[in-house]
Design an enzyme around this catalytic site. Structure first.
Site, PDB file in Angstrom:
ATOM      1  N   CYS A 165       0.817  -1.226   0.000  1.00 54.71           N
ATOM      2  CA  CYS A 165       0.000   0.000   0.000  1.00 54.71           C
ATOM      3  C   CYS A 165       0.845   1.268   0.000  1.00 54.71           C
ATOM      4  O   CYS A 165       0.372   2.332  -0.395  1.00 54.71           O
ATOM      5  CB  CYS A 165      -0.950   0.010   1.202  1.00 54.71           C
ATOM      6  SG  CYS A 165      -2.160  -1.317   1.118  1.00 54.71           S
ATOM      7  N   HIS A 211      -3.389   7.616   1.593  1.00 51.74           N
ATOM      8  CA  HIS A 211      -3.724   6.277   1.103  1.00 51.74           C
ATOM      9  C   HIS A 211      -5.166   5.997   1.502  1.00 51.74           C
ATOM     10  O   HIS A 211      -5.580   6.264   2.638  1.00 51.74           O
ATOM     11  CB  HIS A 211      -2.772   5.257   1.736  1.00 51.74           C
ATOM     12  CG  HIS A 211      -3.197   3.837   1.538  1.00 51.74           C
ATOM     13  ND1 HIS A 211      -3.593   3.342   0.318  1.00 51.74           N
ATOM     14  CD2 HIS A 211      -3.282   2.797   2.416  1.00 51.74           C
ATOM     15  CE1 HIS A 211      -3.912   2.066   0.446  1.00 51.74           C
ATOM     16  NE2 HIS A 211      -3.741   1.711   1.717  1.00 51.74           N
ATOM     17  N   ASN A 236      -9.918  -0.125  -0.970  1.00 50.72           N
ATOM     18  CA  ASN A 236      -8.465  -0.043  -0.844  1.00 50.72           C
ATOM     19  C   ASN A 236      -7.835  -0.659  -2.097  1.00 50.72           C
ATOM     20  O   ASN A 236      -7.896  -1.868  -2.294  1.00 50.72           O
ATOM     21  CB  ASN A 236      -8.025  -0.801   0.422  1.00 50.72           C
ATOM     22  CG  ASN A 236      -6.532  -0.696   0.670  1.00 50.72           C
ATOM     23  OD1 ASN A 236      -5.772  -0.262  -0.195  1.00 50.72           O
ATOM     24  ND2 ASN A 236      -6.113  -1.113   1.855  1.00 50.72           N
TER      25      ASN A 236
HETATM   26  O1  UT7 Z   1      -3.771  -0.485   3.440  1.00 44.44           O
HETATM   27  C1  UT7 Z   1      -3.389  -0.765   4.747  1.00 44.44           C
HETATM   28  C2  UT7 Z   1      -3.963  -2.042   5.097  1.00 44.44           C
HETATM   29  N1  UT7 Z   1      -5.216  -2.140   5.687  1.00 44.44           N
HETATM   30  C3  UT7 Z   1      -5.823  -1.315   6.532  1.00 44.44           C
HETATM   31  O2  UT7 Z   1      -5.478  -0.201   6.725  1.00 44.44           O
HETATM   32  C4  UT7 Z   1      -6.981  -1.874   7.281  1.00 44.44           C
HETATM   33  C5  UT7 Z   1      -6.859  -1.631   8.725  1.00 44.44           C
HETATM   34  N2  UT7 Z   1      -7.942  -2.172   9.501  1.00 44.44           N
HETATM   35  C6  UT7 Z   1      -9.228  -1.787   9.355  1.00 44.44           C
HETATM   36  O3  UT7 Z   1      -9.533  -0.988   8.497  1.00 44.44           O
HETATM   37  C7  UT7 Z   1     -10.254  -2.337  10.314  1.00 44.44           C
HETATM   38  O4  UT7 Z   1      -9.622  -3.000  11.360  1.00 44.44           O
HETATM   39  C8  UT7 Z   1     -11.288  -3.289   9.639  1.00 44.44           C
HETATM   40  C9  UT7 Z   1     -12.170  -2.489   8.704  1.00 44.44           C
HETATM   41  C10 UT7 Z   1     -10.548  -4.364   8.855  1.00 44.44           C
HETATM   42  C11 UT7 Z   1     -12.160  -3.935  10.700  1.00 44.44           C
HETATM   43  O5  UT7 Z   1     -12.774  -2.955  11.498  1.00 44.44           O
HETATM   44  P1  UT7 Z   1     -12.735  -3.082  13.095  1.00 44.44           P
HETATM   45  O6  UT7 Z   1     -13.558  -1.988  13.616  1.00 44.44           O
HETATM   46  O7  UT7 Z   1     -11.284  -3.146  13.493  1.00 44.44           O
HETATM   47  O8  UT7 Z   1     -13.501  -4.442  13.331  1.00 44.44           O
HETATM   48  P2  UT7 Z   1     -12.974  -5.784  14.023  1.00 44.44           P
HETATM   49  O9  UT7 Z   1     -11.924  -6.437  13.206  1.00 44.44           O
HETATM   50  O10 UT7 Z   1     -12.672  -5.453  15.432  1.00 44.44           O
HETATM   51  O11 UT7 Z   1     -14.282  -6.661  13.934  1.00 44.44           O
HETATM   52  C12 UT7 Z   1     -15.483  -6.332  14.641  1.00 44.44           C
HETATM   53  C13 UT7 Z   1     -16.504  -7.403  14.405  1.00 44.44           C
HETATM   54  C14 UT7 Z   1     -15.975  -8.823  14.619  1.00 44.44           C
HETATM   55  O12 UT7 Z   1     -16.998  -9.567  15.243  1.00 44.44           O
HETATM   56  P3  UT7 Z   1     -16.878  -9.909  16.809  1.00 44.44           P
HETATM   57  O13 UT7 Z   1     -15.600 -10.654  16.977  1.00 44.44           O
HETATM   58  O14 UT7 Z   1     -16.868  -8.564  17.495  1.00 44.44           O
HETATM   59  O15 UT7 Z   1     -18.106 -10.702  17.049  1.00 44.44           O
HETATM   60  C15 UT7 Z   1     -15.772  -9.344  13.225  1.00 44.44           C
HETATM   61  O16 UT7 Z   1     -15.899 -10.731  13.109  1.00 44.44           O
HETATM   62  O17 UT7 Z   1     -16.964  -7.357  13.039  1.00 44.44           O
HETATM   63  C16 UT7 Z   1     -16.892  -8.676  12.473  1.00 44.44           C
HETATM   64  N3  UT7 Z   1     -16.607  -8.522  11.041  1.00 44.44           N
HETATM   65  C17 UT7 Z   1     -17.570  -8.325  10.115  1.00 44.44           C
HETATM   66  N4  UT7 Z   1     -18.914  -8.232  10.230  1.00 44.44           N
HETATM   67  C18 UT7 Z   1     -19.593  -8.005   9.075  1.00 44.44           C
HETATM   68  C19 UT7 Z   1     -15.401  -8.535  10.414  1.00 44.44           C
HETATM   69  N5  UT7 Z   1     -15.562  -8.350   9.091  1.00 44.44           N
HETATM   70  C20 UT7 Z   1     -16.903  -8.226   8.892  1.00 44.44           C
HETATM   71  C21 UT7 Z   1     -17.681  -7.995   7.736  1.00 44.44           C
HETATM   72  N6  UT7 Z   1     -19.015  -7.888   7.877  1.00 44.44           N
HETATM   73  N7  UT7 Z   1     -17.132  -7.852   6.503  1.00 44.44           N
END
Ligand code: UT7
Length: 325
Positions: free
Chosen positions: A115, A252, A282
């Site tokens: 990225c 980004h 992304n």
């Molecule tokens: O380019 C650089 C690389 N990438 C990034 O910059 C990404 C960095 N990370 C992020 O953008 C965020 O961490 C995410 C968007 C990937 C996730 O958001 P979050 O607020 O950190 O959510 P989380 O991973 O803490 O997940 C919260 C909940 C989980 O359920 P539980 O464990 O709380 O029951 C996940 O299983 O959301 C669930 N979840 C989803 N639910 C619906 C994870 N993915 C999904 C989904 N749809 N697609």
């Protein structure tokens, strides 16, 4: 004192025709438009057509950048393509772009910093120009991340998309002051200890397969804002500028929450932030030039504007480029 500067002479971008909306994704994995928009800001992403490869996207963006600069392939001597999704393990996709443009002179190579690829490629091109190794360089970010996604993993497949963006960087004379046009300062960082937090579980040497993106999203998120703000503060220290001096912040495009949190921490006014993640997700190395080209073509970015570009991604890698348009 006269110094060599690398100025941006034109920009271009390309998104594949096919659009995959959040509603479309909700039919494939257990997710919803509401979750994706709330956590990331993404509404849709573009997906390359069957047989359409990274160099095809890159070539289209490059042609548009050349056109906007009023240049032809005969005028350029170097192509640097940032990508983590090359057409083949080798040769570099940049040489395919070179052939697609009908160029048999000069040289072309890929840069791989995921990225952060565009920020790395821009910094490399600037260094080549200032060292006298290049005069006019096409700097491209292009990706087909859809090819390395696990379409059963909802934690990653909703985040990424395909696309390309490019700029034409040209040698120009400057006075050596921060009022010069062109790249004023660049700050690159990496820390390989974070490799396991965002990686692809395949590769020619390791598994002899292409592999899929694996990410500990929460961990990446936790590090992103601090790393981004560090390299931007380095750029401010190197030039004496502050957030108030910026005309545009072009980050980004990974996640709207990361973009907003970084801008807030740096005290960059929300109206100065260019955000396009909602339209293409992304796109890794393509995301900055896609956002940049959007803001150039809609008339926001004007000559002499001060632009801060930044990225953070797999590795971890991160970096900033401050330039006057
Ligand atoms: O380019 C650089 C690389 N990438 C990034 O910059 C990404 C960095 N990370 C992020 O953008 C965020 O961490 C995410 C968007 C990937 C996730 O958001 P979050 O607020 O950190 O959510 P989380 O991973 O803490 O997940 C919260 C909940 C989980 O359920 P539980 O464990 O709380 O029951 C996940 O299983 O959301 C669930 N979840 C989803 N639910 C619906 C994870 N993915 C999904 C989904 N749809 N697609």
């Amino acid at each position: 004192m006269s110094v060599v500067r690398s100025i941006v002479a034109g920009s271009g971008s390309y998104l594949p025709e096919k659009i995959l909306t959040n509603e479309d994704l909700a039919k494939i994995v257990d997710t919803s438009d509401e979750w994706i928009v709330q956590r990331t800001g993404i509404k849709q992403r573009h997906i390359a057509a069957e047989g359409q490869v990274t160099s095809d996207l890159a070539t289209e963006a490059a042609k548009r950048a050349l056109e906007s600069a009023g240049r032809t392939p005969d005028d350029i001597d170097t192509i640097i393509l940032a990508t983590a999704t090359p057409d083949n393990t080798f040769p570099a996709s940049a040489v395919t772009v070179q052939a697609n443009l009908g160029m048999t002179h000069g040289y072309a190579f890929d840069v791989h910093a995921v990225c952060s690829g565009f920020v790395y490629a821009l910094t490399t091109a600037d260094a080549y120009i200032r060292a006298g190794l290049a005069k006019r360089c096409l700097v491209i970010g292009a990706e087909t991340f859809s090819r390395i996604l696990d379409w059963e993993d909802r934690t990653t497949c909703v985040l990424f998309g395909d696309g390309a963006g490019a700029v034409l960087l040209e040698r120009a004379d400057g006075e050596g002051s921060t009022q010069d046009r062109g790249i004023l300062t660049s700050h690159l960082r990496s820390d390989g200890r974070h490799k396991e937090k965002l990686f692809v579980d395949g590769g020619p040497s390791g598994t002899q397969t292409v592999g899929h993106v694996r990410m500990e999203g929460r961990e990446v998120f936790k590090h992103a804002v601090g790393m981004i703000t560090d390299v931007i503060e380095d750029a401010f220290s190197a030039t004496g500028f502050s957030a108030d001096d910026l005309t545009w912040f072009i980050p980004h495009q990974a996640n709207k929450r990361i973009i907003d949190a970084s801008a807030k921490k740096l005290k960059i006014a929300p109206e100065k932030v260019v955000t396009t993640v909602q339209w293409h997700g992304n796109t890794s190395a393509a995301s900055i030039p896609l956002a940049l080209d959007t803001a150039v073509r809609d008339g926001r970015v004007k000559k002499n504007d001060l632009l801060m570009l930044e990225a953070m991604g797999g590795g971890f890698t991160w970096g900033s480029v401050l330039l006057r348009w």
